[in-house]
Design a protein around this motif. Structure first.
Motif, PDB file in Angstrom:
ATOM      1  N   UNK A   1      -8.706   5.131  -7.182  1.00 32.30           N
ATOM      2  CA  UNK A   1      -7.598   5.977  -6.741  1.00 32.30           C
ATOM      3  C   UNK A   1      -6.775   5.308  -5.656  1.00 32.30           C
ATOM      4  N   UNK A   2      -7.425   4.572  -4.782  1.00 32.97           N
ATOM      5  CA  UNK A   2      -6.722   3.970  -3.658  1.00 32.97           C
ATOM      6  C   UNK A   2      -5.968   2.708  -4.028  1.00 32.97           C
ATOM      7  N   UNK A   3      -6.300   2.069  -5.134  1.00 38.92           N
ATOM      8  CA  UNK A   3      -5.593   0.850  -5.533  1.00 38.92           C
ATOM      9  C   UNK A   3      -4.154   1.204  -5.923  1.00 38.92           C
ATOM     10  N   UNK A   4      -3.240   0.634  -5.194  1.00 37.51           N
ATOM     11  CA  UNK A   4      -1.839   0.887  -5.474  1.00 37.51           C
ATOM     12  C   UNK A   4      -1.311   2.193  -4.898  1.00 37.51           C
ATOM     13  N   UNK A   5      -2.153   2.903  -4.133  1.00 35.73           N
ATOM     14  CA  UNK A   5      -1.714   4.183  -3.558  1.00 35.73           C
ATOM     15  C   UNK A   5      -0.928   3.922  -2.283  1.00 35.73           C
ATOM     16  N   UNK A   6       0.239   4.566  -2.143  1.00 39.22           N
ATOM     17  CA  UNK A   6       1.088   4.402  -0.967  1.00 39.22           C
ATOM     18  C   UNK A   6       1.093   5.710  -0.176  1.00 39.22           C
ATOM     19  N   UNK A   7       0.416   5.729   0.956  1.00 34.42           N
ATOM     20  CA  UNK A   7       0.302   6.937   1.758  1.00 34.42           C
ATOM     21  C   UNK A   7       1.575   7.266   2.526  1.00 34.42           C
ATOM     22  N   UNK A   8       2.545   6.358   2.535  1.00 30.44           N
ATOM     23  CA  UNK A   8       3.793   6.619   3.236  1.00 30.44           C
ATOM     24  C   UNK A   8       4.823   7.334   2.379  1.00 30.44           C
ATOM     25  N   UNK A   9       4.540   7.466   1.099  1.00 31.92           N
ATOM     26  CA  UNK A   9       5.453   8.159   0.199  1.00 31.92           C
ATOM     27  C   UNK A   9       4.807   9.452  -0.272  1.00 31.92           C
ATOM     28  N   UNK A  10       5.565  10.533  -0.236  1.00 30.47           N
ATOM     29  CA  UNK A  10       5.048  11.829  -0.659  1.00 30.47           C
ATOM     30  C   UNK A  10       4.857  11.860  -2.166  1.00 30.47           C
ATOM     31  N   UNK A  11       4.030  12.766  -2.661  1.00 27.88           N
ATOM     32  CA  UNK A  11       3.929  12.938  -4.124  1.00 27.88           C
ATOM     33  C   UNK A  11       5.278  13.365  -4.718  1.00 27.88           C
TER      34      UNK A  11
END
Length: 448
Positions: free
Chosen positions: A42-52
């Motif tokens: 799940x965390x691979x490629x996940x960008x926490x700075x962009x909202x869903x």
């Protein structure tokens, strides 16, 4: 051009969140070996700075509250301190994984996920509990739903109307807003309407009781845009029994105590003066003590101030009543002394012993000194009639009596015939007036 900038930003952020090293990928403070296989994917490629739904519609965020306690309600600062459990739910399609299970993560993993920027706009002070660890919960469901829970203690402003204090009812609010995301980015809603708030029904407070509460959905309008807002409204009814026992009963008893002086003789000056002054000073102390727990700078008069003012007026009135009664008694005594002096001078001017007054019916009858005063009064009345009707000079036997009559009329305009009647009337007038004022006071502040 804008699309190219967004792609570059995603690449930079992705590189910041997920870096490839000799021992695998690193996710912030966490490396690949510390995460479960599902979380790694799940965390691979996940960008926490962009909202869903960054390129789509706004994120719908559901809220629910548990009110653990309301620790303090301050009328001086006009705020309350509450400990709440805030739960937020939203759906992030980037976190969908196969199966029907949910993942409960360590609260420290919140740094790897995007979370809403929810804040309390009316908060003066707040903090997140951290014993024994940060009181945060992260739970991810297989459909991408994220549950984020916090335990917060906040001191929140509450505008109070203290006009009817202590028979007042205060309506306070708890507002939740988004700090940076406007209505085009996020939308707030209560997950179950009024049932989204728990704990207020069973809450026990020292001076208040929760009368009712309800939730509403609104929006906050600022210069930078329109932002989502959720509001919890709750009404607090003050328990007046404490103030009745602490303030109303003592002040009423002081008023009744001041009436005791009406049954004490007017000649007992120290006793009546002591009761009056003591009750006035005690009432002043009670008034000062009742204001210590209230704001000093208030532009409105409170109900308790009105009642204490009424009691002080009645107590001070009882003291003034004795002053008036004592003055009338002394004045009445002075009039009697003047009459005796005039009578004595009249007797001396006609010689010592018995006084002979010749009348038309008994020309040679001698009057005793006991009947002299009555005869003198008759002479004064006959003299007044003759002056009004015939305007003749008064006879020699009525000269000094005329002076006595004139002095009596001059002083009687400012004197009371019987000063003791002042106390007799006050015994009835003061209690009846105080009872009527109390009836009007309680009807006005309790039912209007």
């Amino acid at each position: 051009m804008l699309l190219s900038l967004l792609i570059c930003l995603n690449l930079l952020v992705a590189c910041g969140n997920c870096e490839k090293g000799t021992h695998g990928y690193h996710f912030g403070e966490w490396n690949e070996s510390q995460l479960q296989p599902t979380i790694q994917k799940l965390m691979k490629g996940y960008n926490r700075y962009l909202r869903p739904n960054f390129n789509g519609g706004p994120v719908e965020i559901g809220m629910s509250l548990d009110i653990a306690s309301i620790d303090a309600i301050s009328e001086i600062n006009m705020d309350y301190t509450a400990t709440i459990f805030l739960r937020q739910r939203w759906r992030d399609s980037r976190l969908i994984f196969p199966g029907n299970e949910s993942l409960s993560l360590d609260g420290r993993l919140v740094s790897l996920l995007w979370i809403p920027d929810t804040f309390i706009p009316d908060s003066k002070r707040s903090f997140l509990h951290d014993v024994t660890v940060d009181n945060r919960l992260i739970r991810i469901f297989s459909n991408g739903t994220v549950l984020y829970a916090l335990r917060i203690t906040a001191t929140i402003a509450c505008n109070m109307d203290l006009t009817k204090y202590p028979m007042d009812k205060q309506v306070c609010t708890l507002q939740l807003e988004s700090w940076g995301y406007n209505l085009q980015d996020v939308v707030f809603y209560w997950t179950r309407g009024n049932d989204s708030v728990k704990g207020l029904d069973t809450l026990r407070l020292a001076q208040y009781s929760v009368e009712s509460y309800y939730t509403s959905v609104s929006e906050a309008v600022y210069e930078t845009g329109r932002y989502p807002k959720l509001v919890l409204h709750f009404s607090l009814r003050r328990n007046v029994l404490f103030f009745i026992l602490e303030t109303y009963v003592p002040s009423t008893l002081l008023v009744v105590l001041s009436w005791v002086s009406f049954w004490i003789s007017q000649s007992s000056v120290p006793a009546r003066t002591c009761i009056g002054v003591t009750t006035v000073l005690t009432m002043t102390t009670l008034m000062m003590g009742a204001r210590t727990s209230l704001p000093n700078a208030n532009c409105f008069i409170k109900a308790i101030d009105v009642y204490l003012g009424i009691c002080f007026t009645f107590i001070f009135g009882a003291l003034l009543e004795y002053a008036c009664a004592h003055f009338c008694t002394m004045q009445h005594q002075t009039i009697i002394d003047v009459q005796r002096e005039l009578l004595k001078e009249f007797e001396e001017s006609n010689g010592n012993g018995s006084i002979q007054l010749v009348t038309s019916t008994t020309p040679n009858k001698v009057l005793s000194p006991e009947a002299h005063e009555e005869t003198t009064e008759q002479c004064v009345r006959s003299e007044g009639d003759e002056q009004r009707e015939k305007k003749k000079k008064p006879g020699p036997g009525c000269g000094l009596s005329s002076v006595k009559q004139v002095s009596r009329r001059a002083v009687s305009m400012m004197s009371v015939e019987n000063p003791h009647n002042i106390d007799r009337h006050s015994r009835t007038l003061f209690p009846v007036a105080f009872l009527l004022v109390n009836i009007f006071y309680w009807l006005y502040y309790l039912f209007i």
